[in-house]
Design an enzyme around this catalytic site. Structure first.
Site, PDB file in Angstrom:
ATOM      1  N   ALA A 241       7.902  -8.094  26.758  1.00 51.38           N
ATOM      2  CA  ALA A 241       7.712  -9.622  27.191  1.00 51.38           C
ATOM      3  C   ALA A 241       8.156 -10.799  26.663  1.00 51.38           C
ATOM      4  CB  ALA A 241       6.282 -10.237  28.532  1.00 51.38           C
ATOM      5  N   ALA A 242       7.829 -10.556  25.752  1.00 47.65           N
ATOM      6  CA  ALA A 242       7.879 -11.781  24.051  1.00 47.65           C
ATOM      7  C   ALA A 242       8.745 -12.498  24.684  1.00 47.65           C
ATOM      8  CB  ALA A 242       8.615 -11.110  23.066  1.00 47.65           C
ATOM      9  N   GLY A 243      10.553 -12.311  25.497  1.00 44.35           N
ATOM     10  CA  GLY A 243      11.163 -13.852  25.829  1.00 44.35           C
ATOM     11  C   GLY A 243      10.628 -14.641  27.082  1.00 44.35           C
ATOM     12  N   ASP A 244       9.969 -13.725  28.212  1.00 45.25           N
ATOM     13  CA  ASP A 244       9.305 -14.247  29.549  1.00 45.25           C
ATOM     14  C   ASP A 244       8.189 -15.523  28.796  1.00 45.25           C
ATOM     15  OD1 ASP A 244      11.351 -13.007  30.788  1.00 45.25           O
ATOM     16  OD2 ASP A 244       9.351 -11.650  31.413  1.00 45.25           O
TER      17      ASP A 244
END
Length: 298
Positions: A241-244
């Site tokens: 979920a890094a980009g989110d």
């Protein structure tokens, strides 16, 4: 400004593995977990934990009770959520010992987003309201068209990148949030500055956030001015979920304070915390934790 996330809801079935499975190979998982996820859900959670009050629209399956409760737990308004009698979308996620992932997404109820439903949702919003979009539901081009006609502020994370993105009126997007792979697919360029040059030439009125993993991120304003932020140091466990997380924190901070440097810094810190934990939405930190981490590095 009312804020809406219109997107996907997935049940994430996550398998810890020593290395990603190869063709003709059968492996044993080192661990298994089940999380709430989907890019729409994750970005909504990130926005909420960063301090935004928002609405969520999407189609939830008959087995999506944990997703419904997850949205409610974050005080996200779900009155526009549509129910399906079919199975919810889900993802099969492998996470290797380096914290990298590979993902298979089964659309499930997410595929039931219709134009009529889009019209019903957007009727609740008006000029100047924010809509945050990804590319895990149908009719992305129609949503952008109709939101643009209403004068809504459109933020798009075109992930997963495919031909559906190329059908969209990207000139109507106010904020384009992409990683370096998506930037390369969109422009045919590889170097970050060349990607930004190409996007600015094509979309001169669009601000861009280009994330580069361990190399940090760039913000390019609509006038072409650029700002770089280094990545925050971290021990990577799971990048799911890094980009989110980055998207939710950047949009909340930037739209509240219009300070790109601070928004990038806090988004980078939030992402660093997220990748140090297992899971998707469960790994996203709350605002207080991010502010403490930023203060500790000051």
């Amino acid at each position: 400004m009312k804020k809406l996330v219109f997107g996907s809801l997935n049940i994430d079935r996550t398998y810890q593995v020593a290395a990603f499975v190869r063709p003709k190979e059968t492996i044993s998982a080192l661990g298994y977990s089940c999380f709430c996820g989907g890019k729409g859900f994750n970005q909504a959670v990130a926005l909420a934990r960063a301090g935004s009050r928002l609405y969520f629209a999407g189609v939830i399956g008959a087995d999506g009770g944990m997703l419904r409760q997850g949205l409610l737990d974050e005080h996200i308004d779900i009155r526009l959520l549509k129910e399906s009698e079919g199975a919810n979308g889900h993802a099969v996620i492998q996470v290797n010992e380096q914290g990298e992932n590979c993902i298979i997404v089964v659309p499930g109820s997410n595929a039931e987003v219709s134009r009529d439903y889009v019209d019903t949702v957007l009727a609740e919003f008006s000029q100047g309201d924010l809509i945050v979009l990804q590319n895990e539901i149908p009719h992305l081009d129609y949503i952008i068209e109709q939101a643009g006609e209403k004068g809504m502020v459109i933020a798009l994370n075109p992930s997963p990148f495919n031909e559906a993105v190329m059908k969209c009126r990207l000139d109507r997007v106010r904020y384009l949030l992409i990683n370096e792979v998506e930037g390369g697919e969109l422009t045919g360029r590889q170097a970050p500055q060349e990607i930004l040059d190409a996007i600015h030439g094509r979309l001169p009125d669009t601000a861009v956030v280009l994330t580069l993993g361990k190399d940090g991120a760039y913000f390019m304003a609509a006038d072409g001015q650029r700002l770089h932020c280094p990545a925050a140091p971290c021990q990577c466990v799971d990048t799911t979920a890094a980009g989110d997380t980055f998207t939710g924190y950047f949009l909340t901070e930037y739209l509240e304070h219009a300070d790109a440097a601070e928004a990038l810094s806090r988004a980078a810190e939030a992402s660093a915390i997220a990748v140090s934990r297992k899971g998707a939405s469960s790994s996203i930190p709350r605002r207080e934790e991010v502010l403490r981490a930023v203060g500790a590095r000051a």
